[in-house]
Design a protein around this motif. Structure first.
Motif, short mmCIF file in Angstrom:
data_model
loop_
_atom_site.label_atom_id
_atom_site.label_comp_id
_atom_site.label_asym_id
_atom_site.label_seq_id
_atom_site.Cartn_x
_atom_site.Cartn_y
_atom_site.Cartn_z
N ARG A 189 6.81 -5.80 -2.48
CA ARG A 189 5.33 -4.38 -2.02
C ARG A 189 5.43 -4.46 -1.60
NH1 ARG A 189 4.30 -4.96 -7.39
NH2 ARG A 189 2.38 -6.30 -6.40
N LEU A 190 5.64 -5.64 -0.34
CA LEU A 190 5.50 -6.12 1.12
C LEU A 190 5.80 -6.00 2.36
CD1 LEU A 190 3.56 -9.86 1.30
CD2 LEU A 190 2.15 -7.77 1.86
N SER A 191 7.31 -5.66 1.61
CA SER A 191 8.64 -4.94 2.81
C SER A 191 8.13 -3.76 2.28
CB SER A 191 9.61 -5.59 2.07
OG SER A 191 10.24 -6.31 2.41
N HIS A 192 7.78 -2.59 1.28
CA HIS A 192 7.08 -1.41 1.97
C HIS A 192 6.59 -1.11 2.11
CE1 HIS A 192 11.02 -0.57 -1.42
NE2 HIS A 192 10.28 -0.96 -2.59
N TYR A 193 5.22 -1.71 1.95
CA TYR A 193 4.26 -1.42 2.63
C TYR A 193 4.35 -1.23 4.34
CZ TYR A 193 1.57 -3.15 -1.74
OH TYR A 193 1.21 -3.00 -2.84
N LEU A 194 5.76 -2.53 4.66
CA LEU A 194 5.54 -2.64 6.32
C LEU A 194 6.66 -2.07 6.67
CD1 LEU A 194 6.16 -4.56 8.81
CD2 LEU A 194 7.54 -5.95 7.65
N GLN A 195 7.84 -1.60 6.09
CA GLN A 195 8.01 -0.48 6.55
C GLN A 195 7.02 1.50 7.03
OE1 GLN A 195 10.98 1.37 4.01
NE2 GLN A 195 11.53 -1.17 3.25
N HIS A 196 6.52 1.32 5.63
CA HIS A 196 5.22 2.42 5.96
C HIS A 196 4.20 2.71 7.19
CE1 HIS A 196 2.40 5.93 4.97
NE2 HIS A 196 1.45 5.11 5.60
N LEU A 197 4.00 1.34 7.25
CA LEU A 197 3.12 1.09 8.66
C LEU A 197 3.62 1.29 9.80
CD1 LEU A 197 1.35 -2.62 7.12
CD2 LEU A 197 0.03 -0.75 7.92
N GLU A 198 4.91 0.66 10.04
CA GLU A 198 5.74 0.76 11.49
C GLU A 198 5.92 2.50 11.09
OE1 GLU A 198 8.36 -3.03 11.58
OE2 GLU A 198 9.18 -1.64 9.99
N LEU A 199 6.28 3.03 10.01
CA LEU A 199 6.13 5.31 10.62
C LEU A 199 4.78 5.05 11.08
CD1 LEU A 199 7.45 7.05 10.15
CD2 LEU A 199 6.22 7.24 7.93
N ALA A 200 4.24 4.68 10.11
CA ALA A 200 2.63 4.72 10.62
C ALA A 200 2.41 4.52 11.96
CB ALA A 200 1.06 5.17 9.71
N GLU A 201 3.39 3.06 12.49
CA GLU A 201 2.44 3.41 14.13
C GLU A 201 3.00 3.99 15.20
OE1 GLU A 201 2.41 -1.29 16.46
OE2 GLU A 201 3.63 -0.86 14.68
N ARG A 202 4.39 4.05 14.35
CA ARG A 202 5.24 5.50 15.83
C ARG A 202 4.49 6.70 15.41
NH1 ARG A 202 9.82 2.58 13.18
NH2 ARG A 202 9.24 5.06 11.02
N GLN A 203 4.10 7.39 14.84
CA GLN A 203 3.17 8.52 14.56
C GLN A 203 2.00 8.70 15.09
OE1 GLN A 203 3.11 9.50 10.50
NE2 GLN A 203 5.40 10.16 10.09
N GLY A 204 1.65 6.83 15.33
CA GLY A 204 0.32 7.21 16.92
C GLY A 204 -1.59 6.58 15.78
N GLN A 205 -0.86 6.35 14.17
CA GLN A 205 -2.25 5.99 13.00
C GLN A 205 -2.61 4.89 13.61
OE1 GLN A 205 0.34 7.56 9.36
NE2 GLN A 205 -1.46 7.14 9.11
N ALA A 206 -3.99 4.89 14.02
CA ALA A 206 -4.84 3.98 14.00
C ALA A 206 -5.19 2.82 12.60
CB ALA A 206 -6.28 3.98 14.65
N THR A 207 -5.09 3.66 11.06
CA THR A 207 -5.77 2.72 10.55
C THR A 207 -4.54 4.20 9.59
OG1 THR A 207 -7.69 4.73 10.23
CG2 THR A 207 -8.16 1.96 11.24
N VAL A 208 -4.87 3.44 7.96
CA VAL A 208 -3.84 3.63 7.60
C VAL A 208 -4.73 3.31 6.20
CG1 VAL A 208 -2.37 1.15 6.90
CG2 VAL A 208 -1.75 4.20 5.81
N SER A 209 -4.73 3.71 4.63
CA SER A 209 -5.53 3.43 3.48
C SER A 209 -4.95 2.43 2.60
CB SER A 209 -6.32 5.04 2.55
OG SER A 209 -5.46 5.35 2.45
N SER A 210 -5.84 2.66 1.90
CA SER A 210 -4.77 1.29 0.18
C SER A 210 -4.01 2.37 -0.34
CB SER A 210 -6.18 0.26 0.04
OG SER A 210 -6.81 1.41 -0.59
N ARG A 211 -4.48 3.87 -0.32
CA ARG A 211 -4.31 5.15 -1.06
C ARG A 211 -2.46 4.83 -0.66
NH1 ARG A 211 -5.76 8.06 -5.02
NH2 ARG A 211 -7.59 6.76 -4.82
#
Length: 208
Positions: free
Chosen positions: A11-33
């Motif tokens: 699951r940590l690997s999945h979270y990391l994929q989402h965080l990297e996508l969010a970073e590319r899209q310019g998001q500063a924060t992300v929710s646990s949801r």
């Protein structure tokens, strides 16, 4: 640190994929949801997974994307380069040799081996296929961290024994067989048939 289940690491690997996508899209924060949706978990599970490794984020604000991505990379040991050998130059070997995600994560394939004289000396993507008989001498000169076994089942244990004797302490096994290795050697198994059987189970129970 408490024992961390393999499912948590996945699951940590999945979270990391989402965080990297969010970073590319310019998001500063992300929710646990949002992380839960990406990782196939619940918000409570996300918080529990991360709590194994410290305190992250702020209630009502979420997790800082760049910071949490960096923390998870460190947890997963992605801040260094890993040398990898691939044994078996069949269809699985060809697919892995062409996979760009290895380099992006710091996994560098140093050599590919096979036993088939018709393949030895030929090129697989950027790699020349080497004779598996050279495995021990090559690893004595250039030790590696991880061995990927993509051989038929009958050959897999013998290959595992050889790489373990060469000092390899991590094996990614694509052969449909359970490998016997010392406790200090980590093995991750990828069994295509079992994955399809799990999907078959899910499909049949959804119809019930």
């Amino acid at each position: 640190m408490r024992h961390v289940a393999p499912s948590t690491v996945r699951r940590l690997s999945h979270y990391l994929q989402h965080l990297e996508l969010a970073e590319r899209q310019g998001q500063a924060t992300v929710s646990s949801r949002a992380l839960a949706k990406w990782g196939g978990a619940t918000p409570a599970q996300v918080r529990k997974d991360l709590s194994f490794f410290g305190s992250f984020g702020k209630r009502g604000i979420g997790y800082p994307v760049q910071e949490l991505a960096g923390k998870i990379k460190a947890i997963l040991g992605l801040g260094r380069e890993y040398r990898v050998v691939l044994i078996g130059a069949g269809r699985i070997g060809a697919a892995l040799a062409n996979y760009p995600g290895f380099d992006a994560r710091g996994f560098t394939i140093t050599a590919i081996y096979d036993v088939d004289p018709a393949k030895i000396g030929r090129r697989l993507d950027a790699y020349e296929i080497r004779d598996v008989a050279q495995l021990e001498s090559d690893l004595a000169r250039q030790p590696v961290d991880i061995a990927v076994i993509g051989t038929p089942a009958a050959a897999a244990q013998g290959i595992a024994d050889r790489v373990v004797r060469c000092g390899v302490r991590a094996i990614l096994n694509f052969a449909p067989v359970t490998l016997a290795v010392p406790n200090e050697v980590a093995v991750s198994n990828v069994n295509m048939a079992m994955e399809l059987e799990a999907l078959s189970f899910a499909l049949n129970h959804k119809r019930a």
